[in-house]
Design an enzyme around this catalytic site. Sequence first.
Site, PDB file in Angstrom:
ATOM      1  N   ASN A 170       0.827  -1.210   0.000  1.00  8.37           N
ATOM      2  CA  ASN A 170       0.000   0.000   0.000  1.00  8.37           C
ATOM      3  C   ASN A 170       0.862   1.261   0.000  1.00  8.37           C
ATOM      4  O   ASN A 170       0.388   2.348   0.283  1.00  8.37           O
ATOM      5  CB  ASN A 170      -0.939   0.015   1.217  1.00  8.37           C
ATOM      6  CG  ASN A 170      -1.956   1.145   1.121  1.00  8.37           C
ATOM      7  OD1 ASN A 170      -2.424   1.484   0.044  1.00  8.37           O
ATOM      8  ND2 ASN A 170      -2.270   1.756   2.238  1.00  8.37           N
TER       9      ASN A 170
ATOM     10  N   ARG B  31       1.374  11.556   3.386  1.00  9.87           N
ATOM     11  CA  ARG B  31       0.112  10.892   3.718  1.00  9.87           C
ATOM     12  C   ARG B  31       0.415   9.596   4.476  1.00  9.87           C
ATOM     13  O   ARG B  31       1.005   8.657   3.936  1.00  9.87           O
ATOM     14  CB  ARG B  31      -0.672  10.601   2.445  1.00  9.87           C
ATOM     15  CG  ARG B  31      -1.848   9.660   2.603  1.00  9.87           C
ATOM     16  CD  ARG B  31      -3.010  10.275   3.310  1.00  9.87           C
ATOM     17  NE  ARG B  31      -4.189   9.413   3.215  1.00  9.87           N
ATOM     18  CZ  ARG B  31      -5.182   9.418   4.077  1.00  9.87           C
ATOM     19  NH1 ARG B  31      -5.156  10.243   5.103  1.00  9.87           N
ATOM     20  NH2 ARG B  31      -6.218   8.635   3.920  1.00  9.87           N
TER      21      ARG B  31
ATOM     22  N   HIS C   5      -5.235  15.023  -6.141  1.00 10.70           N
ATOM     23  CA  HIS C   5      -4.035  15.083  -5.310  1.00 10.70           C
ATOM     24  C   HIS C   5      -3.181  16.308  -5.610  1.00 10.70           C
ATOM     25  O   HIS C   5      -2.227  16.594  -4.891  1.00 10.70           O
ATOM     26  CB  HIS C   5      -3.193  13.820  -5.504  1.00 10.70           C
ATOM     27  CG  HIS C   5      -3.894  12.577  -5.060  1.00 10.70           C
ATOM     28  ND1 HIS C   5      -4.714  11.851  -5.899  1.00 10.70           N
ATOM     29  CD2 HIS C   5      -3.939  11.956  -3.863  1.00 10.70           C
ATOM     30  CE1 HIS C   5      -5.209  10.823  -5.229  1.00 10.70           C
ATOM     31  NE2 HIS C   5      -4.766  10.866  -4.000  1.00 10.70           N
TER      32      HIS C   5
ATOM     33  N   CYS D 125     -10.783  10.690  -7.224  1.00 10.03           N
ATOM     34  CA  CYS D 125     -10.698  10.079  -5.902  1.00 10.03           C
ATOM     35  C   CYS D 125     -11.487  10.943  -4.919  1.00 10.03           C
ATOM     36  O   CYS D 125     -12.066  11.967  -5.311  1.00 10.03           O
ATOM     37  CB  CYS D 125      -9.229   9.945  -5.477  1.00 10.03           C
ATOM     38  SG  CYS D 125      -8.916   8.552  -4.362  1.00 10.03           S
TER      39      CYS D 125
END
Length: 766
Positions: free
Chosen positions: A119, A521, A700, A732
């Site tokens: 991830n 993040r 983003h 997103c």
Amino acid sequence: MSKVKSSNIGYPRIGEKREWKKALEQFWGGKLEKEAFLSQIEEIRLSHLKKQKEQGIDLIPVGDFSLYDHVLDTAVMFGLVPNRFNYSGGAVSLETYFNMARGNKEAVASEMTKWFNTNYHYIVPELEGAVPNLVENRPLQFYKEAKAKLNIEGKPVILGPITFVKLSKGYQDNEFKEIVSKFVPLYGRILKELQEEGVQWVQVDEPILGTTLSTEEIALFKSVYQSLHDAAPQVKILLQTYFESIDHYEEVISLPAAGIGLDFVHDNGENLEAVKKFGFPQDKVLAAGIIDGRNVWRANLPNKLSILEEITEIVSAERLIVQPSSSLLHVPVTVKSEEALHSVLKDALSFADEKLNEIAILTKGLNDGKETVQAALTASKEAVQALNESSFRNNAEVQEAIQNLREYKADRNAPFAVRQPLQAEAFQLPLLPTTTIGSFPQTKEVRQQRLKWRKGELTDRQYEKYIEEETKEWVTIQEEIGLDVYVHGEFERTDMVEFFGEKLAGFQFTKFGWVQSYGSRCVKPPLIYGDVSFKEPMTVKETVYAQSLTNKPVKGMLTGPVTILNWSFVRDDMKRMDVANQIALALRKEVEALEENNIRMIQVDEPAIREGLPLKREKWDAYLNAAVYAFKLSTASVKNDTQIHTHMCYSNFEDIINAIKALDADVISIETSRSHGELIDAFEKNTYDKEIGLGVYDIHSPRVPKLEELTRNIDRALQVLDPKQFWINPDCGLKTRGKEETIAALRVMVEAAEKTREQLLVNKEQ
């Protein structure tokens, strides 16, 4: 007497309390001057090296630290800056570095995608038309720093040339070998300069060796590493692999490198079997990745020591290194701060610092005898056993359900061709309906109110009232903007996995268990430590409230079972997909509760399906079939006129297009903005018969998109998709964006949709 050495592959960047993240965001926000920022970062970086030295690690990595991403670091080291950032050569400035990662008002950020099947996200290097040149020797800088300031003889770490080019974009497959050849002399120069400085070991990461490679690609490894050895023959190259077993074992261990690093945790036993079957070269060092670098569970050290003892029958002590299976980048920093956890659970956890201690114990056990570490061995075995035997992992009802999955329907009542007209009649949406992915900006005030509530400074009702006020404001904003399908905004949620984990049995959250996802993040993955089950409705109250404020449809928002699985630290005492099915059965009850409360659009997000793909292609089908089954298990019980949505982000979707179809979701939304529409190629080559939204702008990047950009993205999609299929949405969720920029961007998006609708009508009339 020669002894076994201990090593680490990489250490978390973020700090015990996310000091790294805070420094970055203060610098980006203009609250920290450049020199003060770099000073803070240096202090954090050196503190990490000190920790590893104090743990007694023999080979401490230097150069694994990054200000954003190690792949981006490698790109800028070679001066690989896209033209849109106006780079004029030489060492890449800090401003340009961050612009590449985050974008700016003039230029979009470089594409971001998942680092293998983790991830963690890396910034994709852009090689088209680029001429690589070594503009700074980063490994050398970090080596000098560690030696001068801490007297540490570090092990420089660098991403290997073949993996680096494989992870890049901007060239054709038949150009791969030629592109790699451009980098080999530059890597050779790096190694030569390290050799001149007296460096002993250099870790060259080539995780691509854990994937499916051709014999030609393996041959390329041989020629490349022969060139690197010739460039700096006195430097010991540790060729590091991780995340999987290596297919071409005999060829890889014969490569011209002083050491080979193998993963003995995520290899399904295949690397160990190969070592036993084919042996290991007498003139090389084996770096054995025996402690799990990707999960948080305490190792059963007697078992690990037994494996290492098997290896020492083949590899002598002076040629063995004990280390994690991969960089510890993927786990939190330390368990010691987790004071609120149940003792049975806490005792069974091991984060980065504890894993280094486990490595030190195993190394001492091999060198000084098992009896010298017997207490530690026994403690680890008892801690693991206590959790396995606890009630947390022995829920008879859940285990019985998993044994009898055939009793649960995993297919919709009718095919999509039957469902679609029923849904069209029920919702009466315009052509090219507009919506968002789910979340709206979580302002500082939202986070403060949540913190007050968690501390008991707000009552439950006071907090609920605040969430209702935020929801009402954003329903009004959506109405003013002119969206067609609304969301409630998710103001009550911290993280899309954490929220559900807190409400399901079998999950536990840490206080400081943060890991880096991308840039600054950080996420706090839940611990799936026990059997998962549904306790009570989780999203119904907020969604029903939002729906009561409007006649437009409001989507119920859930995170799917495979994403919850892949974004969690999953118990390691049972099959992962059995855990996924436990989650699916729990979510199924939530889906049914939403439908019973007249929420007829339900989005079950699965952004992480692709990242769970095994690295070996021959294992893909089994995983994808299991992932599709879990998703359908959670969604299949709804009526035909209830519309199931899902969302995916930042993946190579051409690899999983058949699985996407098999999900049988009525509407899917997919990121396509950062990849500049390249995803659309997958739909040119494959027929897709359901409804789809290809994210038309990048959330983003801190910029409001221009109308021309969005209409161009929409028009490009409509070249391969029927307008009746196409939805228009951001790529997103909008949680991390500011309020004003979010509103402005959505206004542009709606304007682009309206403009395209008008053009379609004109075209139809002509």
